[in-house]
Scaffold this active site. Structure first.
Site, PDB file in Angstrom:
ATOM      1  N   ARG A  82       0.846  -1.179   0.000  1.00  0.00           N
ATOM      2  CA  ARG A  82       0.000   0.000   0.000  1.00  0.00           C
ATOM      3  C   ARG A  82       0.887   1.236   0.000  1.00  0.00           C
ATOM      4  NH1 ARG A  82      -5.342   2.104   2.963  1.00  0.00           N
ATOM      5  NH2 ARG A  82      -5.082   4.258   2.337  1.00  0.00           N
ATOM      6  N   ARG A  91      -5.590   3.179  -4.119  1.00  0.00           N
ATOM      7  CA  ARG A  91      -4.729   2.351  -3.260  1.00  0.00           C
ATOM      8  C   ARG A  91      -4.903   0.888  -3.655  1.00  0.00           C
ATOM      9  NH1 ARG A  91      -8.106   4.103   0.746  1.00  0.00           N
ATOM     10  NH2 ARG A  91      -7.509   6.143  -0.047  1.00  0.00           N
ATOM     11  N   ASP A  94      -7.215  -1.376   1.021  1.00  0.00           N
ATOM     12  CA  ASP A  94      -7.691  -0.621   2.172  1.00  0.00           C
ATOM     13  C   ASP A  94      -8.426  -1.614   3.073  1.00  0.00           C
ATOM     14  OD1 ASP A  94      -7.839   1.879   3.260  1.00  0.00           O
ATOM     15  OD2 ASP A  94      -9.495   2.560   2.040  1.00  0.00           O
ATOM     16  N   ASP A  96     -10.455  -1.292   6.441  1.00  0.00           N
ATOM     17  CA  ASP A  96     -10.933  -0.341   7.453  1.00  0.00           C
ATOM     18  C   ASP A  96     -11.712  -1.074   8.546  1.00  0.00           C
ATOM     19  OD1 ASP A  96     -10.011   1.988   6.233  1.00  0.00           O
ATOM     20  OD2 ASP A  96     -11.786   2.187   4.983  1.00  0.00           O
TER      21      ASP A  96
HETATM   22  C1  ROI Z   1     -11.196   7.538  -1.609  1.00  0.00           C
HETATM   23  C2  ROI Z   1     -12.405   6.889  -0.922  1.00  0.00           C
HETATM   24  C3  ROI Z   1     -13.085   7.849   0.038  1.00  0.00           C
HETATM   25  N1  ROI Z   1     -13.373   6.518  -1.927  1.00  0.00           N
HETATM   26  C4  ROI Z   1     -13.799   5.239  -2.121  1.00  0.00           C
HETATM   27  N2  ROI Z   1     -14.749   4.979  -3.067  1.00  0.00           N
HETATM   28  C5  ROI Z   1     -15.177   3.717  -3.246  1.00  0.00           C
HETATM   29  N3  ROI Z   1     -16.127   3.438  -4.181  1.00  0.00           N
HETATM   30  N4  ROI Z   1     -14.684   2.681  -2.511  1.00  0.00           N
HETATM   31  C6  ROI Z   1     -13.737   2.876  -1.564  1.00  0.00           C
HETATM   32  O1  ROI Z   1     -13.309   1.896  -0.902  1.00  0.00           O
HETATM   33  C7  ROI Z   1     -13.264   4.197  -1.343  1.00  0.00           C
HETATM   34  N5  ROI Z   1     -12.321   4.468  -0.394  1.00  0.00           N
HETATM   35  C8  ROI Z   1     -11.922   5.697  -0.144  1.00  0.00           C
HETATM   36  O2  ROI Z   1     -11.037   5.937   0.815  1.00  0.00           O
END
Ligand code: ROI
Length: 159
Positions: A82, A91, A94, A96
């Site tokens: 990443r 990225r 991610d 979260d």
């Molecule tokens: C850039 C931001 C806000 N936009 C995203 N938009 C989408 N569709 N999916 C994501 O996981 C995602 N993650 C983010 O961090």
């Protein structure tokens, strides 16, 4: 403790990135009763000058603390090389932490429930696959919250 995490990728073969991350999490000894939602293709929220995302949500039981779980998720992100060029930029992976039981965590490194999750179709739709009747911090069920959102850009990735 039951934890829910959001998975996202829009760089370097996003579907592969998500599939590998799911495999890594599913075989992680400190996470049990691992479940994962369908996978969705979604338009980027925020800066539009980036590729579409692949998103999913996973849930599991763990005795890891919130911070230890964050460390685990961040180490898996590192394994996927990443890079953080810009805030809200593209990225490779991610992971979260969305929910950690009913706990509210407010630490410099970690805010749980995830602050933007309620407005994000790419989170609430896959979360609905796993826990439609779960009560969210705003007193709505996941199903009710989903009805507030426009998820017309979400496409289920089959195969
Ligand atoms: C850039 C931001 C806000 N936009 C995203 N938009 C989408 N569709 N999916 C994501 O996981 C995602 N993650 C983010 O961090």
């Amino acid at each position: 403790m039951t934890a829910y995490i959001g998975l996202g990728s829009n760089l370097d073969q996003p579907l592969e990135q998500i599939r590998q991350a799911i495999q890594t999490l599913a075989t992680e000894p400190s996470l049990i009763h691992f479940r994962v939602s369908k996978l969705y293709a979604s338009k980027p929220v925020g800066p539009q000058d980036q590729p579409d995302y692949v998103n999913a949500v996973a849930s599991f039981e763990t005795s890891l603390s919130g911070i230890k779980l964050l460390d685990l998720l961040q180490s898996i992100e590192q394994d996927h090389h990443r890079r953080r060029e810009r805030h809200w930029g593209p990225r490779t992976l991610d992971l979260d932490l969305l929910l950690y039981g009913q706990e509210q965590i407010d630490l410099p490194r970690l805010t749980v429930p995830h602050p933007f999750m309620l407005e994000r179709g790419f989170v609430i739709q896959p979360l609905h696959d796993l826990a439609p009747d779960m009560l969210l911090v705003n007193g709505k069920t996941v199903t009710e919250q989903l009805h507030q959102l426009d998820t017309s850009d979400l496409v289920i990735i089959t195969e």
